[in-house]
Design a protein around this motif. Structure first.
Motif, PDB file in Angstrom:
ATOM      1  N   PHE A  85      -2.255  -7.301   2.664  1.00  0.00           N
ATOM      2  CA  PHE A  85      -1.733  -6.623   1.482  1.00  0.00           C
ATOM      3  C   PHE A  85      -0.587  -5.695   1.859  1.00  0.00           C
TER       4      PHE A  85
ATOM      5  N   GLY B 230      11.864   0.200  -3.836  1.00  0.00           N
ATOM      6  CA  GLY B 230      11.750   1.166  -4.931  1.00  0.00           C
ATOM      7  C   GLY B 230      11.664   2.599  -4.464  1.00  0.00           C
TER       8      GLY B 230
ATOM      9  N   PRO C  25       5.875  16.366  -1.646  1.00  0.00           N
ATOM     10  CA  PRO C  25       5.241  17.679  -1.819  1.00  0.00           C
ATOM     11  C   PRO C  25       5.761  18.698  -0.800  1.00  0.00           C
TER      12      PRO C  25
ATOM     13  N   GLN D 179      14.470  18.653  -8.142  1.00  0.00           N
ATOM     14  CA  GLN D 179      13.531  19.007  -9.208  1.00  0.00           C
ATOM     15  C   GLN D 179      13.020  20.428  -9.056  1.00  0.00           C
TER      16      GLN D 179
ATOM     17  N   TYR E 186      17.232  13.283 -12.633  1.00  0.00           N
ATOM     18  CA  TYR E 186      16.013  13.979 -12.198  1.00  0.00           C
ATOM     19  C   TYR E 186      16.081  15.481 -12.423  1.00  0.00           C
TER      20      TYR E 186
ATOM     21  N   ALA F 143     -18.815   4.635   5.138  1.00  0.00           N
ATOM     22  CA  ALA F 143     -18.013   3.414   5.087  1.00  0.00           C
ATOM     23  C   ALA F 143     -17.479   3.175   3.681  1.00  0.00           C
TER      24      ALA F 143
ATOM     25  N   GLY G  43      -3.719   1.901  -1.133  1.00  0.00           N
ATOM     26  CA  GLY G  43      -3.026   0.630  -1.290  1.00  0.00           C
ATOM     27  C   GLY G  43      -2.755   0.311  -2.740  1.00  0.00           C
ATOM     28  N   PHE G  44      -3.782   0.465  -3.571  1.00  0.00           N
ATOM     29  CA  PHE G  44      -3.624   0.039  -4.958  1.00  0.00           C
ATOM     30  C   PHE G  44      -2.658   0.941  -5.716  1.00  0.00           C
TER      31      PHE G  44
ATOM     32  N   PHE H 262       0.777  -0.128  -4.895  1.00  0.00           N
ATOM     33  CA  PHE H 262       1.100  -1.399  -5.536  1.00  0.00           C
ATOM     34  C   PHE H 262       1.354  -1.198  -7.033  1.00  0.00           C
TER      35      PHE H 262
ATOM     36  N   THR I 285       8.377   4.623  -9.400  1.00  0.00           N
ATOM     37  CA  THR I 285       9.046   5.487  -8.428  1.00  0.00           C
ATOM     38  C   THR I 285      10.378   5.990  -8.959  1.00  0.00           C
ATOM     39  N   GLN I 286      10.954   5.299  -9.928  1.00  0.00           N
ATOM     40  CA  GLN I 286      12.245   5.733 -10.474  1.00  0.00           C
ATOM     41  C   GLN I 286      12.081   6.548 -11.748  1.00  0.00           C
ATOM     42  N   GLU I 287      10.838   6.670 -12.243  1.00  0.00           N
ATOM     43  CA  GLU I 287      10.624   7.346 -13.523  1.00  0.00           C
ATOM     44  C   GLU I 287      10.659   8.855 -13.359  1.00  0.00           C
TER      45      GLU I 287
ATOM     46  N   LEU J  99       6.869  13.885  -9.614  1.00  0.00           N
ATOM     47  CA  LEU J  99       7.351  12.519  -9.458  1.00  0.00           C
ATOM     48  C   LEU J  99       6.248  11.702  -8.810  1.00  0.00           C
TER      49      LEU J  99
ATOM     50  N   VAL K 178       5.503   8.912  -5.820  1.00  0.00           N
ATOM     51  CA  VAL K 178       5.850   8.057  -4.693  1.00  0.00           C
ATOM     52  C   VAL K 178       4.562   7.717  -3.971  1.00  0.00           C
ATOM     53  N   GLU K 179       4.537   6.548  -3.341  1.00  0.00           N
ATOM     54  CA  GLU K 179       3.293   6.155  -2.690  1.00  0.00           C
ATOM     55  C   GLU K 179       2.951   7.128  -1.565  1.00  0.00           C
TER      56      GLU K 179
ATOM     57  N   MET L 241       1.843  10.144  -1.784  1.00  0.00           N
ATOM     58  CA  MET L 241       2.340  11.510  -1.966  1.00  0.00           C
ATOM     59  C   MET L 241       1.277  12.587  -1.747  1.00  0.00           C
TER      60      MET L 241
ATOM     61  N   SER M 270      -0.510  12.798   0.773  1.00  0.00           N
ATOM     62  CA  SER M 270      -0.251  13.062   2.192  1.00  0.00           C
ATOM     63  C   SER M 270      -1.282  13.963   2.872  1.00  0.00           C
TER      64      SER M 270
ATOM     65  N   LYS N  52      -3.844  15.742   1.693  1.00  0.00           N
ATOM     66  CA  LYS N  52      -4.498  16.874   1.013  1.00  0.00           C
ATOM     67  C   LYS N  52      -5.960  16.571   0.690  1.00  0.00           C
TER      68      LYS N  52
END
Lengths: 374, 306
Positions: free
Chosen positions: A23, A53, A210, A238, A257, B90, B101-102, B105, B111-113, B212, B214-215, B217, B219, B221
């Motif tokens: 994946f 993206g 962040p 931002q 932005y 587990a 991951g999800f 995806f 990401t542009q919004e 915003l 981003v994948e 994000m 990080s 926490k």
């Protein structure tokens, strides 16, 4: 019961891991539909470090790839592989791309340097193009853009707009490129306002929104009223928007932005280089070398200048841009002092590319020390 | 002076994400369930909150979506570990990987919004007090909600009958079961509540803190929040203090850099993690201290007899 459940669990975890690898693994996408009727299409491939993206670095490269397709139409066929990790895996991707008939391959991050060198040594009939690297071979050349020219132009705006005479930069990783950008930003600001001080905070990441927000906030807390960043997201802009201060877009046009905070965006446009390099390869004119393109070649620009910028300041920026374009304006020309007062570039002397590539000091006016420096 | 007031305000803000998630995980663990999926839940909720905020234009809807996403994911985890008795560690790790991951995806298009203009809050009157006004009274309501939640949860755990039952289940589910309490359902309720709070923390991150998506994000926490429950020896008040301490270290590292203090920023970046390890080592050295508060059945499966 227990052992069997444990072993089942192990299998489950293993399956998940395999599935996750598949994946997370590189997603290959063909943009142009494969048309067997036209086998003569020249095949060009791109390997990206991030997802297309990301809204910054990789996004800009992929836009350039699209522009390349538009320019050369069905004479070429482009392929890209995104999220290719820096390191040994990348070499496999390059070999794979070559085996699929790509004869020109672009790698868009510094960390592909060694993998590309290795692949290039074996695949003599393929031309390799490596962004931001410094090692070349007979079929591997490097290209980069003069992002510092964008930083300088942004600095002119920042210097003219600040009320506290304190600018702030959120830095990513203290390598010469980023240090050069911070210096150029400061020199640009000083060209219109000699009392400028620039504060610098490092987040040690290219992309960690962040953390970028926190770093921006801490600069704002210390009296900074115009922010710039050499990171990849729009988080800093931002933060400026939220605080009612000014910010600069970086890499791509970030106006949307932070419409109130945004003064202008310093953008890199890779399309002119991609078009030239592809034409070189198609016409058999390709030779190894190092390309470093800036405003002159249309690779760097300052766009979407805010209406808040007074007309005379805007005129100054346009003049600088025109000067960079025709070569009459030189940013790195002596006398330039570092921030300990030592002269690093003598009066009248113009820095060459090698000198620019090794900048490890801050210029006068930057209120910080280079991490790890003396 | 003003700069330090702003610094205090930023610290409160930075600690809020950790406080919300930490309090959620505290409720989880008090019932005896470890949720290692916090990081994944927060990412999914950050994505859900941001996407909802973009489509509805309402921050409140974003928070609700984040909370709901957290609750649903936690309910899934709860079903797996409470009824099917899957290994909690587990399963939690799997949820964390799945969430990372999800969300990456599903979030590609976002990401542009961007969200609309971010709101600005201040408490009338109080925000005019010198120093304190800037430091304390110009925050997003969620910052105060986190503090109120800590008080409510402390009251619930130590002053209410239901809280006593919850703690009893975390200490000794067999006895609680023998007394006739529905152990599994109460545990599920705790897990869902905890997940909802983690979700709220995720949504606060993507809707207000760094507006915003981003994948990845969050990080780390989520992992800090997990460590925080141990750091706080499972006490709500200490969770709050720990969250602000970690938030403070994060902000301080940038503040010191800006002041030109020559400490390698890499060193400062690692400080919150170092602090976590130090506290873990300290409290592990004193078994009495850790045992006094640690729910005895933490991480263990419960099989009701009969």
């Amino acid at each position: 019961m227990r052992p069997s459940r444990t072993s089942l669990l192990c299998k489950l975890v293993a399956c998940t891991a395999v599935a996750a690898t598949a994946f997370i693994g590189c997603d290959k996408k063909k943009e142009a539909p494969a048309e067997p009727a036209k086998p003569q299409a020249f095949k060009v491939a791109f390997a990206y470090v991030g997802p297309v993206g990301d809204g910054g670095w990789t996004f800009a490269h992929d836009n350039a790839r699209k522009a390349l397709e538009k320019e050369l139409g069905d004479k070429i066929q482009t392929t890209f592989v995104e999220k290719v990790p820096e390191g040994a895996d990348a070499e496999r991707v390059f070999r794979d791309l070559a085996s699929q008939g790509n004869t020109l391959i672009f790698g868009t991050t510094f960390g592909y340097m060694e993998p590309m060198l290795k692949a290039a040594a074996d695949l003599k009939n393929v031309k390799f193009e490596h962004a931001t690297g410094y090692k070349t071979a007979e079929n591997l050349r490097t290209y980069d853009s003069r992002t510092y020219e964008g930083a300088y132009m942004a600095g002119v705006l920042a210097g003219g707009m600040t009320k506290t005479n304190t600018l702030g930069v959120v830095g990513s990783i203290p390598i010469p490129e980023v240090i050069r950008n911070i210096n150029s930003f400061t020199l640009g600001a000083q060209s219109v306002n000699p009392r400028i001080k620039t504060k610098v905070v490092w987040v040690n990441a290219w992309f960690d929104p962040p953390k970028e927000t926190e770093a921006a906030q801490s600069l704002l807390n210390q009296g900074v009223d115009v922010l710039m960043q050499n990171t990849d997201s729009s988080a800093v802009l931002q933060a400026a928007e939220k605080a009612g201060k000014y910010g600069i877009g970086w890499d791509s046009d970030m106006h949307a932005y932070g419409p109130k905070a945004h003064l202008a965006s310093a953008v890199a446009n890779w399309a002119p280089y991609y078009i030239k390099a592809t034409k070189d390869a198609m016409e058999g004119k390709w030779t190894t070398g190092k390309a470093w393109w800036g405003v002159k070649e249309g690779a760097i620009d300052l766009v979407s200048i805010s209406d808040k910028v007074p007309a005379d300041l805007k005129a100054k920026v346009e003049k600088v841009k025109a000067g960079l374009k025709d070569g009459s304006h030189v940013i790195w020309q002596g006398p330039i002092q570092d921030n300990t007062g030592k002269e690093v570039l003598a009066k009248g002397k113009v820095a060459d590319d090698e000198w620019l590539g090794g900048i490890k000091f801050f210029v006068k006016g930057v209120d910080a020390k280079v991490p790890g420096g003396k | 002076m003003e700069s330090w007031a702003l610094q205090a305000a930023a610290t409160l803000n930075a600690g809020t994400v950790l406080a919300l998630a930490g309090l959620g995980l505290l409720i989880n663990e008090r019932a005896g369930i470890v949720n290692l999926g916090a990081e994944g839940i927060m990412l999914m909720a950050a994505f859900a909150g941001f996407a909802t905020g973009v489509h509805t234009g309402s921050d409140l809807m974003g928070f609700l979506a984040g909370g709901a996403m957290g609750a649903v994911l936690a309910a899934t985890l709860g079903y797996l570990v409470i009824w099917l008795n899957a290994n909690q560690y587990a399963t939690g790790l799997a949820l964390s990987l799945f969430g990372s991951g999800f969300s990456a995806f599903a979030g590609i298009k976002y990401t542009q919004e961007k969200l609309g203009p971010r709101p600005h809050f201040e408490i009338p009157g109080l925000s005019k007090i010198p120093f304190l006004g800037t430091a304390l009274f110009k925050q997003h309501p969620m910052v105060y909600l986190a503090i109120a939640l800590a008080v409510v949860i402390a009251w619930f755990l130590y002053r209410s009958r239901s809280g006593l039952v919850l703690r009893a289940i975390g200490e000794n589910p067999e006895s609680a079961h023998a007394l006739g309490y529905p152990v599994r359902r109460i545990r599920l309720a705790a897990v869902v509540t905890g997940g909802a709070l983690c979700g709220l923390a995720g949504a606060y991150l993507s809707v207000i803190y760094t507006p915003l998506w981003v994948e990845g994000m969050v990080s780390g926490k989520g992992w800090i929040a997990l460590a925080l429950t141990t750091f706080a020896t499972w006490r709500p008040g200490r969770i709050l203090l720990g969250a602000y301490l970690f938030g403070g270290v994060t902000m301080l590292q940038f503040h010191l850099q800006g002041q030109g203090v020559q400490i390698p920023s890499q060193f400062l970046t690692m400080l919150p993690y170092l602090a976590t390890i130090a506290v873990l080592v300290l409290i592990s050295r004193n078994p009495a201290w850790i045992r006094a508060n640690m729910p005895a059945s933490l991480g263990k499966a419960f099989f009701p007899e009969g």
